[in-house]
Write an enzyme that holds these catalytic residues in place. Structure first.
Site: not given
Ligand code: SAH
Length: 224
Positions: A59, A64
């Site tokens: 993100s 964040h």
């Molecule tokens: N806060 C993280 C956001 C990553 S994007 C960062 O800044 O790095 C969102 C993430 O949610 C992805 O890595 C995706 O694989 C995960 N995701 C999507 N659906 C999910 C679920 N049902 N349970 C757990 N993780 C999930």
């Protein structure tokens, strides 16, 4: 005028402060301690989401910062926090820093991530930034789809004062309502028609209070 691409992490955080995105010292001090360059190699110091792999992004720093700001009152030394869709691990580590998991054994921080490769990616990132976290019992990144947490796992996880969801849900997931402690807060993007809206959810006397914040753009929270 401000530059979009800063030269280092400190300048990125100062940029967010100058733009009024980071107003409080707690968010400033927390984010300053977690260098985004350790969690993404490409353009880490630009205020934009950056593609990781598997169709997901880290993100943007301003998201964040805004999410952390909303959670600050329930993220303290001794708090229990969960980062759903922990991806790169950036925000999970911010939660660990803010709750002082290293010194405070009552603090508990967990990242939960659906894609195994991303769990491994985040663990490598943490190894390169704060390897001491990986030795703790009160800090974990687990490979699991949040929708597939069963009753036994739910009991094991316990209740959380702070829940951050980094992917947008079609509706407020029941499992997350159940995991939220009394007086706890959850930040979650929810799909509304063609857009997504960030919500702050609070549990008060067992009731759910929803505050609509602003429109956002996240990857989706996958059901399976
Ligand atoms: N806060 C993280 C956001 C990553 S994007 C960062 O800044 O790095 C969102 C993430 O949610 C992805 O890595 C995706 O694989 C995960 N995701 C999507 N659906 C999910 C679920 N049902 N349970 C757990 N993780 C999930």
């Amino acid at each position: 005028m401000y530059n979009l691409a800063e030269k280092n992490h400190k300048s990125l955080i100062e940029n967010l402060k100058r733009r009024g995105i980071i107003e409080d010292d707690d968010v400033y001090n927390t984010m300053l301690q977690v260098d985004r360059g350790k969690y993404i190699k490409e353009n880490p110091y630009v205020d934009t989401p950056v593609y990781i792999s598997h169709g997901v992004t880290i993100s943007s720093p301003h998201m964040h910062a805004l999410s952390l700001k909303r959670l600050m009152s329930v993220l303290k030394p001794g708090s229990r926090a969960i980062d759903v869709g922990s991806g790169s691990g950036y925000l999970t580590v911010c939660m660990a820093i803010r709750t002082k998991v290293l010194e405070n054994k009552n603090s508990f921080v967990i990242g939960i991530e659906r894609v195994k490769d991303l769990v491994d990616f985040s663990i490598e990132n943490i190894k390169g930034d704060k390897p001491e976290l990986l030795k703790l019992d009160n800090f974990k990144i687990i490979h699991k789809n949040i929708y597939q947490v069963n009753e036994e796992e739910k009991k094991e996880l316990g209740l959380f004062d702070a829940i951050h969801v980094g992917a947008s849900a079609s509706e407020l997931p029941e499992i997350l309502v159940d995991l939220l402690a009394e007086d706890g807060k959850m930040i979650i993007p929810i799909e509304e028609g063609y857009t997504q809206v960030l919500y702050e959810i609070t549990k008060k006397n067992g009731k759910i209070i929803k505050e609509r914040l602003f429109d956002v753009c996240f990857v989706s929270l996958k059901k399976n």
